[in-house]
Design an enzyme around this catalytic site. Structure first.
Site, short mmCIF file in Angstrom:
data_model
loop_
_atom_site.label_atom_id
_atom_site.label_comp_id
_atom_site.label_asym_id
_atom_site.label_seq_id
_atom_site.Cartn_x
_atom_site.Cartn_y
_atom_site.Cartn_z
N HIS A 29 51.82 -33.82 18.99
CA HIS A 29 50.61 -34.48 19.50
C HIS A 29 50.54 -34.41 21.02
CE1 HIS A 29 47.34 -37.53 19.40
NE2 HIS A 29 47.87 -37.89 20.57
N GLU A 30 51.62 -34.82 21.66
CA GLU A 30 51.63 -34.83 23.12
C GLU A 30 51.63 -33.41 23.69
OE1 GLU A 30 50.93 -37.48 24.53
OE2 GLU A 30 51.33 -38.84 22.86
N HIS A 33 48.10 -32.31 24.21
CA HIS A 33 47.57 -32.80 25.49
C HIS A 33 48.12 -31.99 26.66
CE1 HIS A 33 45.67 -36.14 23.57
NE2 HIS A 33 46.77 -36.82 23.31
#
Length: 377
Positions: A29-30, A33
């Site tokens: 997920h990170e 980003h």
């Protein structure tokens, strides 16, 4: 000695699988980003798996601090110009930066770059889920059976509606079903919801209305869950059980379908909560996830990966909810900014983030209470 053995069993059987699954989901997920943020020219100060005090880390040549922190219940990417891990802008610092430096901050980036960077986290979770399902389908295939009824349970919704052994289930509410699992999936998330099953019986097509009954079942681990049940069974002889194998491209398509089924199932569950057709006690938190991770670990790696894929879709979906603090909340602000032609004011954002944080905290407390009640019950 017994206490030590039990403790080690708990750590290795539940905590370790849980941390491995959670770390994978948070990292991906990170990383979504991070990659899009870097591509957009935004400077990144930190990439963290976990919150709180840093346990181990290093600084790369781009001056990004990569670290693992003590509280392994999430993670964050901190961008240049952020005040904290929630990407709250440090307005005081931003005012002191030169124009070329401000352009490298998250707030100073173009609106579409900020939106793409924020959306990349949940999208990465969806991609991970599809990839995991694709690998599982490529290696293990998928056990399927024809949607033909072998047995109708007495006093069931199907029996009351007149379903008979030998009936071929063609569609439900106009949605074509190809396997018996398609029927189970559609019915299970529609307790107390009227449906119409299209049946083919001895060459004749029939529309059979019925209402799945909300039924509590117990799985192989003793976990109780409520589902919609109509009371039909199939078997090897009638359903022609077989292993369906897939090539790489087909497996990716099946992975996307499986992920989409989780998305639609989640929304249907939320709809059932609102209408009172299902109870909220099935909402689980970290304790239940840890328990499920340990239970899946006893079955094998494939089961753990399947759980990871399901959770990855759930995390992606949760983060897209339009709640301030979550990625969806940020995207909501960007949508308003695109319409207004200017950002939402700092004061309004601050109030919204506080409300959003309170909402998430209450949800976590409620889910954790459900977890504890489930363990004690």
């Amino acid at each position: 000695m017994t206490f030590l053995v039990d403790t080690m069993h708990f750590i290795l059987g539940y905590i370790v699988p849980f941390l491995l699954v959670l770390t994978l989901l948070v990292f991906v997920h990170e990383m979504g980003h991070y990659l899009v943020g870097r591509w957009s020219g935004i400077r990144i100060l930190a990439f963290s798996v976990g919150f709180g005090p840093e346990l181990i880390g290093f600084t790369d040549r781009h001056l990004t601090r990569w670290k693992i922190c003590a509280i392994p219940l999430g993670g964050y990417v901190k961008f240049y110009g952020d005040e904290d891990a929630a990407s709250t802008p440090d307005y005081a610092k931003l005012e002191t930066l030169a124009p070329e430096e401000r352009d490298r901050t998250f707030l100073g980036a173009a609106l579409w770059k900020r939106a793409a960077t924020v959306a990349a986290g949940p999208i990465a979770n969806f991609i991970l889920a599809i990839a995991i399902f694709a690998v599982l389908f490529s290696i293990y295939g998928k056990q399927i059976a024809d949607p033909i009824v072998a047995e109708v349970k007495p006093d069931s919704a199907a029996a009351a509606a007149g379903i008979q052994p030998g009936d071929l289930l063609v569609a439900i509410d106009g949605n074509t079903v190809k396997t018996f699992d398609d029927v189970r999936r559609y019915v299970s998330i529609r307790p107390e919801t009227p449906i119409v099953i299209q049946v083919k019986r001895k060459g004749t097509s029939l529309d059979v209305p019925m209402t799945p009954r909300r039924t509590e079942i117990t799985d192989q681990f003793g976990n109780k869950v409520e589902l919609g049940i109509i009371g039909i069974l199939t078997n090897q002889e009638t359903g022609n059980f077989r292993l369906q194998t897939y090539g790489p491209i087909e497996a990716v398509g099946q992975g996307a379908i499986e992920s989409w089924n989780i998305v639609t199932g989640t929304f249907k569950y939320l709809s059932n909560l609102v209408t009172g057709r299902m109870k909220a006690d099935q909402l689980g938190g970290p304790i239940r996830v840890a328990q499920a991770s340990g239970q899946m670990a006893t079955i094998g790696v494939a089961a753990v990966l399947h759980l990871a894929a399901v959770l990855s879709v759930s995390i992606g979906l949760l983060n897209l909810m339009p709640v301030p603090v979550l990625d969806g909340g940020h995207l909501m602000f960007y949508a308003v900014e695109a319409i207004r032609g200017k950002p939402v004011g700092p004061a309004a954002q601050d109030v919204a983030f506080r409300i959003g944080f309170a909402m998430i905290l209450m949800l976590m407390v409620f889910a954790t209470w459900n977890d504890i009640s489930s363990l004690l019950g």
